[in-house]
Scaffold this active site. Structure first.
Site, PDB file in Angstrom:
ATOM      1  CB  CYS A  61     -12.597  -7.333  -8.381  1.00  0.00           C
ATOM      2  SG  CYS A  61     -11.158  -6.278  -8.335  1.00  0.00           S
ATOM      3  CB  CYS A 102      -9.437  -8.523  -6.986  1.00  0.00           C
ATOM      4  SG  CYS A 102     -10.283  -7.047  -6.407  1.00  0.00           S
TER       5      CYS A 102
END
Length: 114
Positions: free
Chosen positions: A34, A37
């Protein structure tokens, strides 16, 4: 976890013990693949260092732990949740500036107004 990181690793197994801390708990739900993230990861680590002793900062890899993210209906990551006395008190979805997370953590540190 890399050496020098402050965030605690949250798992399906230790999650309930973790959030039932006497301190506010910030949990970062993330995954290796991600992009956002990865952007917010260093911010979470900074907060872990800055709030050491005042709050618990944890990270949960949603690819390795599925029960807790499913329980909270997490569909988008990063999702950051703040718990106080085992109860969810705040939630942020997506990569947000550090000051947003600081405000939310600060809010959880203040005594509850009745």
């Amino acid at each position: 976890m890399a050496a020098g990181t402050h965030a605690v690793e949250a798992t399906d197994a230790n999650f309930n013990d973790l959030i039932n801390s006497d301190k506010p708990v910030l949990v970062d739900f993330w995954a290796e693949w991600c992009g956002p993230c990865k952007m917010i990861g260093p911010v979470v680590e900074q907060l872990a260092g800055e709030y050491e002793g005042k709050a618990v900062v944890a990270k949960m890899d949603v690819d390795q732990n599925s029960a807790v993210p499913a329980k909270f209906g997490i569909r988008s990551i990063p999702t950051l949740m703040i718990f106080k006395n085992g109860q969810l008190v705040d939630k942020v979805i997506g990569a947000v500036p550090k000051n947003v997370l600081e405000q939310k953590l600060q809010g959880a540190l203040e005594p509850a107004t009745i």
